[in-house]
Design a protein around this motif. Structure first.
Motif, short mmCIF file in Angstrom:
data_model
loop_
_atom_site.label_atom_id
_atom_site.label_comp_id
_atom_site.label_asym_id
_atom_site.label_seq_id
_atom_site.Cartn_x
_atom_site.Cartn_y
_atom_site.Cartn_z
N THR A 109 -3.85 13.51 2.50
CA THR A 109 -3.83 12.25 3.23
C THR A 109 -4.77 11.20 2.64
N ALA A 110 -5.79 11.60 1.89
CA ALA A 110 -6.80 10.64 1.44
C ALA A 110 -7.32 11.02 0.07
N GLN B 88 -9.72 8.88 5.71
CA GLN B 88 -10.28 8.17 4.56
C GLN B 88 -11.52 8.91 4.07
N SER C 236 -2.86 -4.00 1.92
CA SER C 236 -4.09 -3.80 1.16
C SER C 236 -4.52 -5.11 0.52
N LYS D 236 -0.08 -0.38 -1.43
CA LYS D 236 -1.42 -0.58 -1.98
C LYS D 236 -1.32 -1.30 -3.30
N SER E 136 1.91 0.60 -5.52
CA SER E 136 2.90 1.61 -5.13
C SER E 136 3.85 1.01 -4.12
N VAL F 3 1.13 9.37 -1.84
CA VAL F 3 0.24 9.33 -0.69
C VAL F 3 -0.84 8.27 -0.89
N GLU F 4 -1.43 8.25 -2.08
CA GLU F 4 -2.54 7.36 -2.39
C GLU F 4 -2.71 7.33 -3.90
N MET G 184 -5.60 5.65 -7.08
CA MET G 184 -6.89 5.02 -7.30
C MET G 184 -7.06 4.77 -8.80
#
Length: 1194
Positions: free
Chosen positions: A67-68, A109, A248, A302, A318, A350-351, A353
């Motif tokens: 999730t994070a 988060q 975001s 994001k 994304s 999902v995420e 970075m």
């Protein structure tokens, strides 16, 4: 150390519940016996309770339901949060840590305290946690529980101790990281927006401080409102109202622009000089259609806006794909200048970075990689190359590439096996990866001193097998093989009936591996067995196929006129298949009988041509069970292979078969009942012929024998195999039977499933089975039936010796028609004739098949679901030439022993208490070039029970464990020396005899979550820990004990959890784990220029303490949030790794850290002194030079 002495003269029978160590003994029939040899057994047991402690060691695989994501750019470590409250922290290979929030709430988060060795997690229960990463087992230092508001977003500026927390109500709170107490400074939503605004702006979805001025906080609300808040002035600098929802926000490093992503698939760029409208609006994937309208696009979830020194900035996001293009995979888009690259992913994102060179947000970012967290994978993309290759992932993130269906764990393997498997597997590695080093390289890890070769084997739903190097608590892929290559691809309408074709017909159920001989055997869900041999050379091979008809005819079961002992199988000789199976049986070519019922055909078709096989494991033999009268074969429940004997044995709920894999022949194929001969301990009664005839003529059932529904209900729930072993029943009644299906005039319908055939279309993978089960000993029994049938649907029955008398009556309409009650008591001595007794475990070994045997001979130990142990002596030719020509003979009238519950495990000890290894053949490469001077011969290694017992005489000890109790027998007298009732309220799922601390013990895992160890041979309880309640079948199928005090199980569909039950390993665990935090100097900020520095430096720096501290902002309301102190201090460290050695190791680590810091401080002090001396010298020279000059001469 405790000494056990047992006099065996004149032993008498005692009750099964005799206490541990009491002189109880009993033969198969329960008659008193006297052991003729030896006079006494003298075993010194060295294991005590202090040798055992249970703790988790390491978790491998991909975090389930992530999730994070968070990254520390200085320490270079990565954290992943999951929906179940887990946090995985990853660094360089070997640095892999798993933490778990006690609440189990999903992680929303994660935020690193960059280069501070700490991590903040925000969970779905509206709690913030501060984790201390400066210890090898991280612990929570503080927690802060919000009572009235829900947390939606967190932001922690670099080198700040104040955490901004946005909530669902639109408020922003500020938390002191050191004390974890709320500041009285609050940015209320109604102050952030204009008073004239009539609608609520929605939850806070973004918080960030301006790169240009840390005193400015940018707040993004879900509705599209953006506010820049002046923290000093406590007012809004500007407000932006946009008509699309915000997902975001990302700043340009100069702090003059920022970019937003929106729900309509657009990106907006805003300039602070003019915030009335966006500076730029783009739809990256929204093309203009013919009617001049843009395509509707999915939300951009994001966006990251990163600048470069020598090139255009990167815009990475994304989502945002067009809705019109159906079937497109999830994508990550990289915009670099005018170039747009779309990277399609296998799973939803999902995420992600972006990794940058600097931790400062006001410097040129210089991105070099992007970490993409998918639902089932972790990918790192190299941004420094134009084609954006991915890095090769050093972590074992692909365990779940196909769902895991079984596991095996082998500690202390032969040292040469890992390099050989690695060299073979390395030839098949993928290419095209980035040439740069893996960027997540933080932490330190060294190979511990307590390491030995370990291998984990995983079987998967697609028929693949993976070998993993598990040495030194790491995991690395060694070798992968696909069992499906042995078979032709199934086609609709061929092989099996089209309505019964499984999606995963090759799924692996169990594996058997002999590391010494390198012989490997797998059992598949389609009732097939494949035997593999290892070779370093490729070869052209013709796969030999054997077929076995191991099925019970329903007519034999229900006919009342047959003799009790008449076998329901044909003679073994009539089932000796030929190497090629296509034309063996008359019904095979048409695959159906004239009535349309499939008969005498296997489930899968083996390749009948020579195939080229690469080096590695090469298939030599395939054994398949056949369909009988339209019913598919029962799944195989037990397997054992012995390379020294050249034999393979397997069984199911119908009977037992033994195959000579050297001669490729079946030497035994019998029902379990026929194995007893005249020694059957049960009187099996015939059933009413009238009722059976009625039920068979009117029903098409899913039960074992197509018997009547009332008889099915009356049975005790029985064992279904768990990881290849059966678990037996409790005395609760079965669940209601299946509805009746009338049979038409054309005969039985082909849509029926066979006996025990699971009603699923997809393979029952251990990874995907989850079922809630009560664990109390009263309510747990009824659900156990459902749990066992969840595994495979194979219906088997078990006999329990000690249940109190109970009867069951059904009150509904159907049960009144089929009323049947059954008493089960400790004196029960008969069972229904048609009850199927499953073969639950098998073991080859040197033993005594009969009481009067003087020398040990090869034997096969057979355990059944009724708690019966059968010994089958064998005669195997010893000469190599004779072995390949003369038949192996087996006598089926051996000894019979009794236990409560399904038999799970056999093991053998000599009379000194040492473990007797199973005989094996030393590995030789069958495809190696022939050497005329050194002809290849079989080299066998035997461990005779009498080899080390000169003082003790002949004989050995047999350890037998069932799901209820364990017994130790003296062979050949068959005297029961020790008995221990393991559990009354639950049942054992897994039992193994393992080596721990230079001794042996019996390790058991029960369905109620208890892990326990018993001493051998006295069966004293050494450890009993309530570790893990059985909440799903995945754990039951994959739990596996091994030597060295280690075990594993599949903790989630994507992760393997390893545990240890050895105190020695718990004490050494600290030095085996990786260090997450390493002292690193924080990089200095870039020089901002001479003029800016000369005229006061950064004018926008401000003291947050002055604004947010209690003196200025006051205290927050106590009802708003509750502070919870954590256990990250000494108590947390004690929980992480107790024991004196662990404490000393932690103290040593702390001293090392302190010494390192003191050393660094000393070096800095010396540098400052040197700098001061140089400055003083220059100042003195300048003074001497200028002291005689007048002011106008300067």
């Amino acid at each position: 150390m405790k000494k056990f002495r047992k006099v065996l003269d004149g032993l008498t029978t005692s009750s099964p519940g005799a206490t541990v160590g009491s002189p109880s003994c009993g033969s198969a029939a329960g008659t008193p016996t006297t052991a003729p040899t030896p006079k006494e057994i003298d075993v010194q047991e060295t294991l005590v309770s202090e040798n055992f402690q249970l703790c988790k060691t390491v978790r491998h695989g991909f975090p389930y339901q992530p999730t994070a994501l968070a990254f520390d750019p200085v320490q270079k470590i990565l954290a992943i949060g999951s929906r179940s409250g887990g946090v995985r922290i990853l660094g360089r290979p070997g640095v892999d840590c798993y933490c778990q929030h006690e609440s189990g709430a999903a992680v929303l988060q994660l935020q690193f305290l960059i280069n501070e060795g700490a991590l903040v997690s925000a969970c779905a229960d509206d709690t913030l946690h501060l984790w201390n990463l400066r210890q090898r087992r991280p612990a929570i230092l503080h927690s802060l529980k919000f009572n009235r508001e829900r947390i939606t977003f967190c932001h922690l500026p670099f080198q700040s101790k104040w955490l901004y927390v946005g909530t669902e109500r639109g408020n922003t709170h500020i938390v002191n990281i050191e004390s974890f107490i709320l500041s009285g400074y609050v940015i209320m939503w109604n102050k952030a927006i204009e008073l004239s605004t009539k609608t609520h702006p929605g939850p806070v979805v973004h918080l960030s401080d301006s790169p240009k001025d840390e005193g400015k906080l940018l707040i993004g609300f879900e509705s599209g409102t953006i506010v820049q808040w002046d923290l000093r002035g406590k007012k809004a600098d500007f407000r932006i109202y946009y008509d699309e929802a915000i997902h975001s926000v990302s700043w340009h490093h100069e702090g003059k622009q920022f970019m937003c992503s929106h729900s309509d698939g657009s990106l907006t760029l805003w300039n602070l000089r003019n915030t009335t409208k966006p500076f730029q609006v783009t739809f990256p994937h929204g093309k203009i259609q013919k009617d001049a309208r843009k395509e509707s696009c999915k939300p951009i979830l994001k966006v990251e806006y990163k600048t470069c020194r020598n090139s255009e900035p990167f815009v990475i996001f994304s989502g945002g794909l067009s809705y019109d293009k159906a079937g497109r995979r999830p994508a990550l888009t990289i915009m670099h200048g005018k170039a747009i690259t779309v990277l399609e992913m296998d799973y939803p994102i999902v995420e992600f970075m972006v990794l940058c060179e600097t931790p400062y947000n006001n410097e040129v970012q210089e991105p070099y990689a992007v970490v993409v967290l998918l639902e089932k994978d972790l990918i790192v993309v190299d941004l420094t190359q134009s084609n954006y290759p991915v890095f090769e992932n050093p972590y074992p993130m692909d365990i779940h590439e196909s769902p895991v269906t079984c596991t095996a764990y082998f500690a202390d393997c032969p040292p040469d096996i890992i390099p050989i498997l690695y060299s073979i597997g390395a030839k098949h590695k993928k290419t095209g990866y980035s040439q740069k080093e893996w960027p997540i390289s933080g932490g330190t890890w060294t190979l511990g001193s307590h390491t030995y070769p370990e291998i984990i084997i995983t079987g998967h739903a697609d028929g693949s097998i993976k070998f993993w190097d598990a040495s030194a608590i790491t995991l690395q892929m060694l070798y992968k093989m696909k069992t499906s290559k042995v078979f032709e691809k199934p086609k609709p309408g061929e092989g099996r009936a089209t309505e019964l074709v499984e999606e995963d017909p090759f799924a692996i159920q169990m594996v058997s591996w002999c590391p010494q001989s390198r012989i490997f055997c797998v059992v598949g869900i389609s009732a097939h067995i494949i035997l593999y041999r290892f070779s370093k050379y490729d070869a052209n091979t013709q796969i030999v196929s054997l077929e076995v008809r191991l099925q019970c005819d329903s007519e034999d079961v229900i006919s009342p006129s047959e003799n009790e002992n008449n076998p329901s199988f044909s003679e073994p000789g009539s089932h000796s298949p030929q190497p090629h199976h296509h034309h063996q049986h008359p019904a095979s070519p048409g695959s159906r009988t004239p009535e349309g019922i499939k008969d005498s055909i296997p489930c899968l078709k083996v390749k009948d041509r020579a195939v080229r096989v690469p080096p590695g494991y090469q298939s030599e033999l395939v054994i398949q069970l056949l369909w009988v009268d339209g019913e598919p074969p029962q799944q195989i429940t037990s397997l054992d292979i012995n390379s020294a004997y050249g034999l393979l044995a397997f069984g199911n709920c119908n009977g037992l078969a033994v195959v000579d894999y050297l001669q490729k022949t079946v030497i035994l194929c019998m029902s379990t009942l026929d194995l007893y001969g005249s020694t059957d301990p049960y009187q099996r009664l015939t059933r009413s012929p009238r009722r059976n005839r009625q039920s068979t003529s009117g029903l098409t059932e899913l039960t074992d024998n197509q018997q009547s529904i009332d008889m099915e209900r009356s049975k005790s729930p029985t064992s279904d195999h768990v990881n290849g072993h059966c678990t037996s029943p409790t005395s609760q009644p079965c669940s209601a039977g299946k509805p009746r299906i009338p049979m038409g005039p054309e005969g039985p319908r082909l849509t029926r499933r066979g006996p025990g055939r699971p009603p699923f279309r997809k393979a029952q993978s251990a990874a995907c089975m989850e079922i809630s089960l009560p664990v109390s000993h009263t309510e747990g029994h009824a659900s156990r039936r459902a749990m066992l049938q969840q595994l495979h649907g194979v219906t088997m029955y078990s006999h329990d010796e000690h249940h109190s008398t109970t009867s069951y009556c059904w009150s509904d309409r159907e049960s009144r028609e089929n009323s049947f009650t059954r008493s089960r008591s400790s004196s029960v001595s008969s069972i229904d004739r048609d009850t199927k007794e499953a073969v639950t475990t098998l073991q080859f070994g040197e033993s005594y098949g009969r009481k009067n045997d003087v020398l040990p001979t090869p034997c096969l130990w057979v355990g059944t679901s009724l708690g019966v142990v059968l010994l089958i002596p064998m005669s195997i030719p010893t000469d190599q030439e004779e072995r390949m020509e003369e038949p192996v003979t087996m006598g089926v009238s051996g000894a019979v022993l009794m236990l409560k519950g399904s038999v799970l495990r056999f093991s053998f000890l000599d009379c000194m208490g040492a473990l007797i290894q199973t005989p094996y053949e030393v590995w030789r490469d069958h495809n190696a070039p022939e050497d005329p001077d050194r002809p290849r011969r079989r080299k066998l290694v035997h461990f005779s029970p009498s080899s080390s017992q000169d003082a003790c005489g002949d004989g050995h000890l047999a350890v037998v464990c069932s799901e209820r109790q364990a017994k130790v027998f003296l062979m050949p007298s068959q005297s029961c020396l020790f008995v221990h009732n393991i559990t009354e309220s639950s049942f054992v799922l897994r039992a193994d005899v393992v080596s721990v601390c230079n001794s042996v013990c019996l390790a058991c895992f029960c369905a109620n979550g208890h892990v326990m160890t018993l001493s051998l041979p006295s069966l004293r309880p050494l450890m009993d820990v309530n570790y893990l309640p059985l909440t799903d079948m995945r754990i039951a199928r994959t739990f596996y004990f091994t030597n060295g005090g280690q075990a594993l199980y599949l903790s989630s569909p994507t992760e393997i959890q390893r545990i240890t039950y050895s105190q020695e390993m718990c004490d050494n665990l600290q030095e085996m784990l990786g260090e997450l935090f390493t002292p690193i100097e924080t990089p200095e900020a870039q020089n901002r220029g001479f003029l800016k520095g000369f005229f006061g430096g950064n004018a926008h720096t401000f003291d947050r303490e002055e604004l947010f501290g209690e003196a200025a902002a006051g205290k927050a309301s106590r009802s708003l949030a509750q502070h919870i102190p954590g256990q990250g201090g000494v108590e947390g460290m004690k929980v992480a790794a107790s024991g004196a050695v662990g404490e000393l190791a932690r103290a040593r680590i702390a001293l090392d850290e302190r010494g390192q810091r003191l050393g660094e401080l000393e070096e800095r002090t010396a540098l400052m002194m040197t700098s001061a001396e140089v400055f003083s010298k220059h100042a003195h020279e300048l003074m001497l030079k200028c002291k005689d000059k007048k002011w106008y001469q300067f």
